[in-house]
Structures are given as structure tokens and as C-alpha cells.
Design a protein around this motif. Structure first.
Motif, PDB file in Angstrom:
ATOM      1  N   TYR A 485       0.843  -1.193   0.000  1.00  0.00           N
ATOM      2  CA  TYR A 485       0.000   0.000   0.000  1.00  0.00           C
ATOM      3  C   TYR A 485       0.882   1.249   0.000  1.00  0.00           C
ATOM      4  N   GLU A 486       0.313   2.336  -0.499  1.00  0.00           N
ATOM      5  CA  GLU A 486       1.067   3.577  -0.657  1.00  0.00           C
ATOM      6  C   GLU A 486       1.569   4.122   0.688  1.00  0.00           C
ATOM      7  N   ASP A 487       0.751   3.988   1.748  1.00  0.00           N
ATOM      8  CA  ASP A 487       1.144   4.564   3.036  1.00  0.00           C
ATOM      9  C   ASP A 487       2.225   3.748   3.758  1.00  0.00           C
ATOM     10  N   GLU A 488       2.643   2.618   3.152  1.00  0.00           N
ATOM     11  CA  GLU A 488       3.722   1.826   3.745  1.00  0.00           C
ATOM     12  C   GLU A 488       5.098   2.240   3.231  1.00  0.00           C
ATOM     13  N   ILE A 489       5.130   3.013   2.159  1.00  0.00           N
ATOM     14  CA  ILE A 489       6.404   3.336   1.512  1.00  0.00           C
ATOM     15  C   ILE A 489       7.285   4.221   2.402  1.00  0.00           C
ATOM     16  N   GLU A 490       6.723   5.306   2.926  1.00  0.00           N
ATOM     17  CA  GLU A 490       7.510   6.256   3.708  1.00  0.00           C
ATOM     18  C   GLU A 490       8.120   5.616   4.959  1.00  0.00           C
ATOM     19  N   ASN A 502       6.136  -0.297  -4.878  1.00  0.00           N
ATOM     20  CA  ASN A 502       4.730  -0.581  -4.618  1.00  0.00           C
ATOM     21  C   ASN A 502       4.352  -1.819  -5.409  1.00  0.00           C
ATOM     22  N   THR A 505       1.446  -1.283  -8.055  1.00  0.00           N
ATOM     23  CA  THR A 505       1.787  -0.294  -9.075  1.00  0.00           C
ATOM     24  C   THR A 505       2.901  -0.790  -9.982  1.00  0.00           C
ATOM     25  N   GLU A 506       3.963  -1.328  -9.373  1.00  0.00           N
ATOM     26  CA  GLU A 506       5.100  -1.796 -10.162  1.00  0.00           C
ATOM     27  C   GLU A 506       4.725  -2.985 -11.034  1.00  0.00           C
TER      28      GLU A 506
END
Length: 523
Positions: A485-490, A502, A505-506
Motif C-alpha cells: 500500500y502507498e502509506d507503507e512506503i515512507e 509498490n 503499481t510496479e
């Protein structure tokens, strides 16, 4: 009323999640709050709780290799712990009665021994939930803990048979025919596909096993566990387990609510429950000493002992039986329910930082290691490795295959599941068994030539922990990780990952680029 249960469970579950604590603690608190406002557990809620336990035992069976129970550290460790624990705690309870502590003075020698026996079990519900959330159910210490739980479940079933005088029917011998009908449900699982029929087949097998064993006078939950063990060898067992996971977790919310709704305690009962919780460090130390004496590594012994240091819902079942037989007063059911709840909270809270605890204590803990370590606990050294892929599920295996086609034998794969590693080795892959969160593994490995570590794991906490262990081991190369999920990246970048991909996405980008080449190739 049902909406009040859902609302309170959600509020407390969300609150505990925001505090970065396990949500199951919130469900327990919600049950106590509902109890305070005179709500009681409905039959529907009790059924949901029972469904959750049955599904949980079935999914445990799906992940269990029967050969694990043959290991000395499992069968001898569980038997030795039960015998020593009952002896020690019985002596402590006798001392309490001698000094005149209320409630303890009314216990006889027999009821003291039976109470000590009920406290010997560790919670299957709590432990499996914690191990699943941390992604450690297939690690060395996770499988050891599950093996101990299965042995304890067998002890509980045998006790209930003896105590109730409920002897299995002669038809129980017909259960041996399950070995011969295995090909039938294997073909069924091959035919159901990957959608809702697969989920429905899981429900059919779990509850069918429950009803079948109940029919011949054996505890149904044991049937769900055994049927799961039969299905575990099928190639769809992992997919089936993942499909049932959300249903199991949802039903188990009912279990935690029913504990809180059992009865509202007073001060005396609360203090008695807290006194019982003082025994938990004894349980931990006893497990740790037994495991290290059986030649397990200090880290494996520490983590397994820590997660096993709680009281069990099976203990509640045993005490409920003793209350129904008139051997204990109803107050003891409330006391043990509270002690079980407190132990859940304690284990969930303490285990969250278990790996860091071991890192700080390892010099002291390794003093207890046996001079000879079991062969399967010895660390492997990857030869000529420049890239290591950690986590060999679908994503990790795909990454390994792509890298191997480019750099050949300079890439190695690593996974904590020895069964998966054995299968991949048979396929010719260059892989090894290892738990990336094991600081001893990294400190005993030569990382000089390792240029890149890929972390293809589903849990962000696991990825962060492994990144931290690599930093402690003075790893100088690059780290790449995946996020769902996007919020796991940071958070992963802050933990030390050099690149985070991601997953969804990737995958879409790669699919688009590969497909576009079909129409852009030059003739």
C-alpha cells in the motif's frame, strides 16, 4: 444490541491500533465495557466465537507438518513442561492456602493440582494471532510454539475425556479410514478453482471435521485440527489458509468479546487474577531452560518461550468443567477468565519488541545454549553471493528467477519456511533456510561481497526489523523492499530501505512495458 457489540469492538480495536498495540486487546476491553453496561453474550455471539476457534484450529492444521510433532524439543518439551509446571504451581498454591489467602484456602490438594493443570496451557488463539500478525508462524520458533500448542491441545482433550467419563464411541476407529479418503478431497480441491468455492470447501472441511469427531464422541476442535493436517500436504493448502484468514479473524472477535462478557469482576477476584499472573515469568523461565537443554539456540528458545508465556482458553474450558462438577466455585471461572485476559495483554505487549529484547540480552542468554546445536539450527553461508532475496513467496521467487537469468549463481534466496526451501532446492534453486530477523544469522554471515538485499515480505514490521538487523551487522550494501500500500512506503524508507517498490503499481507498470514491446519491436 448486536450493533453495540460491533461498534464497541471497532472503537476499541481502532484505538489500540492507533496506539500500535494488538487489536485483540481492544476487543477484550470492549467486552468488559459491554459487561459493565449489563450486556450479555448472546447465543449468536457464542456460536461466532466457536466458529472462530474451529477455523483457527483448521488453519493451524493447514500449516502444520506432522513430522514436527516427532521432534524431541516438541513432544519431550511439552510433556516435561506440563509435569514440572503442575508440580511447582501446586506447591505455590499450597503455600498460599497455608498463609491464609482468601479463595486459596478453600482449595483441596486435588483442586490445587487441577487448577495448576488448567494454568499449564498456553493460548492457541492469542499465540497464533500474534505469530500471524508478525509473519513468524513458519519460523523456527513459530513452528516450535505451534507444536507445543498442539501437544497441549491433545493433553486437554485426554483430560476432558477422563474427567467427563465421555468415552469415544467404538465408531471412532472408523476415523482411521480418513487416510484412505484423502485422494477424494484432494481431487475436490483440485477442481474448485480459486474463488468462492475454494473458501466454501475450507468451511466444509473445517466444520465437517468438527461434526465428524463430535459424532463419535471426540472433541470436535481436534477434528478440525486433524483434517487441516491432512489437507496441509495439498498444493492449495497455503492458498486455502489465506482465503480463510479474514473469516477466521472476524469470527475470533466474538471469542474475545465473550471473554469480557463472561462476568464483571470485583476487587477481590481481580487481585486473585493478578496473583495468578505472577506465575507467568515461571512459565517463561521453565520453557526457556527446557528448550536450551534440548539443544535449541538461545534466540529460538527465548522467542518461543516469550510467546508461550500466557494462559489459555482451554484452561477456561477445564475450570468450567470443574465448576460444573462442583469441585471449584464459580468465582474461579471469573478469576481465570481475567487471568487469561491479562496474560493476552501481557504477551501481546511484550512480544512486540521481542527481537530488540533479544538483541540487548543475547550475550546473557547465549550462556545457556548447549555446547552442541541441532543441525537444522546451524547457519548457512551463501557462497559467491552478491544478491540475496529474502522471502520466497510469489513475488520473491519471481524476483529470484529474474535475477538468476541475469547474474546466475551470484543470487541466493532465503526463507524462514524449511518446507518451502526444500521444495525450491528440489527445483534446482540456490536457496537456504534463514530468518531475516535473526541478528545471529547476519553476524555469523560474511556480508563483505553482498551488494544488494531484496526484502520480498508481506509485513512492513518484518522488513523494518530486518533492515535494523542488517544495520547492526554493519551491512554496507543496498536494500530494496516491497510495499502493498502507498502509506507503507515512507515508513520503510525511514527504516533504512534504499528503494521501495509498490507491489501493485510496479506490477502494472511492468506488465504495461512488457506488453508495449509487442507492438514496438522493429521488424
Amino acid at each position: 444490541m448486536d450493533f453495540a457489540f460491533i461498534l464497541l469492538a471497532f472503537i476499541f480495536g481502532l484505538g489500540l491500533k492507533l496506539l500500535r498495540l494488538p487489536t485483540l486487546i481492544g476487543y477484550l476491553l470492549a467486552g468488559f465495557v459491554l459487561n459493565y453496561f449489563d450486556f450479555t453474550a448472546s447465543d449468536a455471539l457464542k456460536n461466532i466465537a466457536n466458529f472462530g476457534i474451529t477455523l483457527m484450529l483448521f488453519t493451524i492444521g493447514l500449516k502444520l507438518n506432522i513430522r514436527d510433532l516427532y521432534k524431541k524439543e516438541v513432544w519431550l518439551g511439552s510433556i516435561s513442561h506440563t509435569l514440572i509446571w503442575v508440580t511447582v504451581i501446586n506447591l505455590v498454591l499450597i503455600a498460599f492456602s497455608w498463609i491464609g489467602l482468601n479463595l486459596f484456602t478453600s482449595l483441596t490438594w486435588t483442586t490445587q493440582a487441577l487448577l495448576a493443570f488448567s494454568l499449564s496451557f498456553s493460548s492457541t488463539v492469542c499465540i497464533v494471532k500474534i505469530l500471524e500478525e508478525s509473519g513468524e508462524i513458519k519460523t523456527r520458533h513459530g513452528k516450535l510454539a505451534i507444536g507445543i500448542l498442539v501437544m497441549q491441545d491433545i493433553f486437554a482433550v485426554l483430560f476432558l475425556v477422563v474427567a467427563t467419563g465421555k468415552i469415544p464411541s467404538i465408531w471412532a476407529l472408523a476415523l482411521l479410514l480418513l487416510f484412505f479418503v484423502k485422494p477424494i478431497w484432494s481431487k475436490i480441491l483440485d477442481s474448485v478453482g480459486h474463488g468462492e468455492l475454494l473458501i466454501l470447501s475450507g468451511f466444509m472441511l473445517a466444520f465437517g471435521g468438527y461434526e465428524l469427531f463430535e459424532l463419535v464422541g471426540i472433541k470436535g476442535d481436534l477434528g478440525a485440527l486433524i483434517i487441516g493436517m491432512f489437507v496441509a500436504t495439498h498444493n492449495k493448502s497455503t492458498e486455502l489458509s489465506k482465503s480463510l484468514m479474514n473469516f477466521k479473524d472476524l469470527f475470533l472477535i466474538g471469542f474475545f468479546l465473550t471473554i469480557g462478557l463472561s462476568q464483571l469482576p470485583n476487587l477481590q477476584l481481580t487481585l486473585s487474577a493478578l496473583i495468578l499472573c505472577l506465575f507467568i515469568p515461571i512459565k517463561f523461565m521453565l520453557f526457556f531452560k527446557l528448550f536450551t537443554a534440548l539443544k535449541l539456540r538461545a534466540r529460538t528458545s527465548y522467542l518461543a518461550s516469550l510467546v508461550l508465556s500466557n494462559y489459555s482458553e482451554f484452561g477456561l474450558i477445564v475450570v468450567a468443567l470443574l465448576v460444573s462438577l462442583g469441585w471449584l466455585t464459580a468465582d474461579w471461572l471469573v478469576i481465570l477468565a481475567m487471568a487469561v485476559s491479562f496474560s493476552f495483554v501481557l504477551t501481546s505487549f511484550v512480544y512486540k519488541t521481542s527481537h530488540n529484547q533479544y538483541n540487548h540480552l543475547k550475550s546473557r542468554l547465549r550462556v545457556f545454549e548447549h555446547a552442541t546445536i541441532l543441525p537444522e539450527d546451524m547457519h548457512c553461508q551463501p557462497i559467491n553471493a552478491e544478491v540475496i532475496v529474502i522471502g520466497l513467496g510469489r513475488v520473491g521467487k519471481g524476483a529470484y528467477t529474474s535475477l538468476h537469468s541475469i547474474i546466475g549463481n551470484k543470487v541466493w534466496g532465503m526463507d524462514a519456511d524449511p518446507v518451502r526451501i526444500k521444495m525450491l532446492k528440489e527445483m534446482g534453486l540456490q536457496v537456504m533456510t534463514g530468518d531475516g530477523e535473526d541478528v545471529d544469522l547476519w553476524q555469523n554471515m560474511d556480508l563483505t561481497n553482498i551488494k544488494l538485499v531484496l526484502l520480498a515480505l508481506p509485513s512492513t514490521d518484518d522488513i523494518c526489523n530486518i533492515t535494523e538487523q542488517l544495520q547492526h551487522a554493519n551491512y554496507k550494501g543496498k536494500i530494496a523492499a516491497i510495499a502493498r500500500y502507498e502509506d507503507e512506503i515512507e515508513p520503510l524508507l525511514k527504516a533504512g530501505a534504499d528503494k521501495v517498490f509498490n507491489f501493485f503499481t510496479e506490477a502494472g507498470t511492468g506488465f504495461a512495458e512488457e506488453s508495449l514491446q509487442l507492438i514496438t519491436k522493429q521488424p
